[in-house]
Design an enzyme around this catalytic site. Structure first.
Site, PDB file in Angstrom:
ATOM      1  N   GLU A 308       1.134  -1.083  -0.046  1.00 18.58           N
ATOM      2  CA  GLU A 308      -0.204   0.027   0.347  1.00 18.58           C
ATOM      3  C   GLU A 308       0.971   1.277  -0.019  1.00 18.58           C
ATOM      4  O   GLU A 308       0.765   2.458  -0.426  1.00 18.58           O
ATOM      5  CB  GLU A 308      -1.132  -0.073   1.177  1.00 18.58           C
ATOM      6  CG  GLU A 308      -2.078   0.238   1.206  1.00 18.58           C
ATOM      7  CD  GLU A 308      -2.870   0.982   1.899  1.00 18.58           C
ATOM      8  OE1 GLU A 308      -4.244   0.189   1.614  1.00 18.58           O
ATOM      9  OE2 GLU A 308      -3.527   1.145   3.647  1.00 18.58           O
ATOM     10  N   HIS A 339       5.192 -27.374   3.668  1.00 22.55           N
ATOM     11  CA  HIS A 339       3.852 -29.057   3.479  1.00 22.55           C
ATOM     12  C   HIS A 339       3.289 -28.202   2.430  1.00 22.55           C
ATOM     13  O   HIS A 339       2.065 -28.822   1.619  1.00 22.55           O
ATOM     14  CB  HIS A 339       3.018 -29.297   4.801  1.00 22.55           C
ATOM     15  CG  HIS A 339       4.020 -29.626   5.732  1.00 22.55           C
ATOM     16  ND1 HIS A 339       4.511 -31.805   6.051  1.00 22.55           N
ATOM     17  CD2 HIS A 339       4.648 -29.535   6.938  1.00 22.55           C
ATOM     18  CE1 HIS A 339       5.242 -31.019   6.588  1.00 22.55           C
ATOM     19  NE2 HIS A 339       5.317 -30.380   7.398  1.00 22.55           N
ATOM     20  N   LYS A 458     -12.538   2.218  -3.499  1.00 22.56           N
ATOM     21  CA  LYS A 458     -13.781   2.285  -3.215  1.00 22.56           C
ATOM     22  C   LYS A 458     -15.438   3.772  -3.502  1.00 22.56           C
ATOM     23  O   LYS A 458     -16.071   3.161  -2.620  1.00 22.56           O
ATOM     24  CB  LYS A 458     -13.102   3.334  -1.386  1.00 22.56           C
ATOM     25  CG  LYS A 458     -12.125   2.849  -0.285  1.00 22.56           C
ATOM     26  CD  LYS A 458     -11.802   3.354   0.581  1.00 22.56           C
ATOM     27  CE  LYS A 458     -10.803   2.722   1.594  1.00 22.56           C
ATOM     28  NZ  LYS A 458     -10.904   3.735   2.559  1.00 22.56           N
TER      29      LYS A 458
END
EC number: 5.3.1.9
Length: 491
Positions: A308, A339, A458
């Site tokens: 950001e 894993h 947004k």
């Protein structure tokens, strides 16, 4: 071997692809860098696009809440009252659970710190609060939390710098409905809510009593805010003294960053190796691989902090650039990653760089000697695996008779380690990464303290939400229009 130590941390860059002396000659910082660094450390560095100084570093001293001169701050009083069981809800029952509602910097830092430092909680005789975190706009986390808490004994922290983040208030609005069978809205606001924001006017307008408001400065960016009042959940989980120890560790790293020579400066070297790997080696991503379960949230936190801040294509003075800037940050808890995605790291075709974060030793307070010894053995197992995989990623392994057993190696990495995880070393670790991001932003001529791409996203989301709710005709692309119709049930 190339080890650099400072402020409780040690950085091993032996597995990077160039030695420190060559690095400092190859990656040349701007001529005014020393002056720029001091401006940051004094809280005087200017966030030019938003017209305010960057002040998150000052939070490390302003909120030294357990020191003698600050023990009566509102922050400290709230923490002491809640942790002592003296904060009573509207029906006279003590508060036993806290839910932090926030997103981005209002969630990632407090959540990570509360989890990492829980075992260092001070004042063990005080009331132990169950602290929960809710951030997702879809309500999924709230759906899981609401059945295990009681409106009469739960306090909600509404954490939002602007006090208007739509994701956060979607969760808050649902909570306001949930409490109604047992509390009035006025009872809830008066006795069950703390507001944390830089916007006191909006907290007042919302109905939160001034005595239950905590504010922090506009110059404290969300992704740099866990040191401020946004860190309230850390203090509630772990106590004031532990919170202050975390702040003191960050201050120690600030001092190291501000004074150590480049070849001995941990954040500077982290930044310069990152620049070298990005621009000279063409590696576009950095894997964050912590080998201690208490730091398992670190990759997500650093993803926001770095991407950001420096994922941009314009300079601080709004000029287009044509060079690579911040890398893609990803990763995961190392022992689990072995894993899962380590197969690709060892034998896939893609280039990557990595930061291994390691804790060498572990105390086990609260357990008998036998269990403590077993936990110490497990820490050694983690250390062994970290060193082994790091070594293999660098040097590889070849078996001419079996392509399946070929490990190409050649992947540069840094090892950032500490003797033990403590509140101090945790604070040092996070501050080191903050300064690394700042240095890289200065080098790439970016403003690391704004996020215009996030803001536009947004706005677009609000427009689409209105189309979803109103049923109005839309002028979006065919795919988006189709999905809006499906979501509305029109198709």
């Amino acid at each position: 071997m190339a080890l650099v130590s400072g402020a409780g941390l040690t950085l091993d860059v032996s597995y990077q692809n160039t030695p420190i002396n060559t690095l400092t000659e190859t990656v040349t910082l701007p001529e005014q860098f020393d002056q720029t660094r001091q401006l940051l450390l004094k809280g005087e560095y200017l966030n030019v696009s938003e017209g305010r100084h960057v002040t998150h570093i000052l939070s490390r001293s302003i909120h030294a809440v357990s020191s003698a001169k600050n023990r009566d701050t509102r922050f400290a009083k709230m923490v002491n009252k809640l942790r002592s069981g003296r904060w009573l809800g509207a029906t006279g029952k003590p508060i036993t659970a806290v839910v932090n509602i926030g997103v981005g910097g209002s969630d990632l830092g407090p959540n990570m710190g509360s989890f990492a430092l829980k075992e260092f909680a001070d004042d063990a005789a005080l009331n132990e609060l169950d602290v929960h975190f809710v951030s997702s706009m879809d309500g999924g986390q709230l759906y899981a939390v609401l059945p295990i808490i009681d409106p009469e004994t739960t306090l909600f922290i509404i954490a939002s710098k602007s006090f208007g983040t739509i994701d956060t208030f979607a969760n808050v609005d649902t909570v306001r409905e949930w409490i109604k069978p047992q509390l009035t809205e006025q009872q809830w606001l008066q006795d069950h809510v703390i507001g944390v924001s830089s916007n006191a006017v909006k907290m007042n307008d919302y109905g939160i009593p001034p005595a239950h408001q905590l504010t922090f400065g506009e110059g404290v960016g969300g992704r740099f805010s866990l040191w401020s009042a946004i860190g309230l959940p850390i203090a509630l989980s772990c106590g004031l003294r532990t919170f202050e120890r975390m702040l003191s560790g960050a201050r120690a790293m600030d001092e190291h960053f501000g004074s150590a020579p480049a070849a001995e400066n941990i954040p500077l070297l982290m930044a310069m190796y990152g620049i070298y790997n990005r621009q000279h080696l063409g590696i576009n991503n950095l894997a964050i691989l912590p080998y201690d379960g208490r730091l398992r949230m670190l990759p997500n936190y650093l993803q926001q902090l770095d991407m950001e801040s420096n994922g941009k294509q314009a300079t601080a003075d709004n000029q287009a650039i044509n060079y690579a800037t911040g890398p893609i940050i990803w990763g995961g808890f190392g022992p689990n990653g072995q894993h899962a995605f380590f197969q690709h790291l060892h034998q896939g075709y893609d280039e990557f760089a990595a930061d291994f974060v390691l804790v060498l030793k572990r105390q086990a307070p609260g357990f008998n000697a036998q269990v403590a010894n077993k936990l110490a053995d497990q820490q050694q197992l983690s250390v062994a695996n970290c060193l082994a995989h790091r070594q293999l990623m660098k040097f590889g392994s070849d078996n001419p008779e079996s392509p399946r057993d070929h490990y190409p190696g050649g992947h540069p990495s840094s090892l950032l380690f500490m003797d033990e995880l403590t509140p101090e070393t945790f604070g040092e670790l996070i501050a080191a990464y903050e300064h690394k991001v700042f240095v890289q932003g200065v080098y790439w001529q970016l403003n690391s303290f704004d996020q215009p791409g996030v803001e536009l996203g947004k706005k677009c989301a609000v427009d689409i939400l209105q189309a979803l709710q109103s049923g109005a005709k839309t002028s979006y692309d065919e795919s988006t229009v189709t999905m809006i119709k499906k979501a509305r049930g029109d198709e």
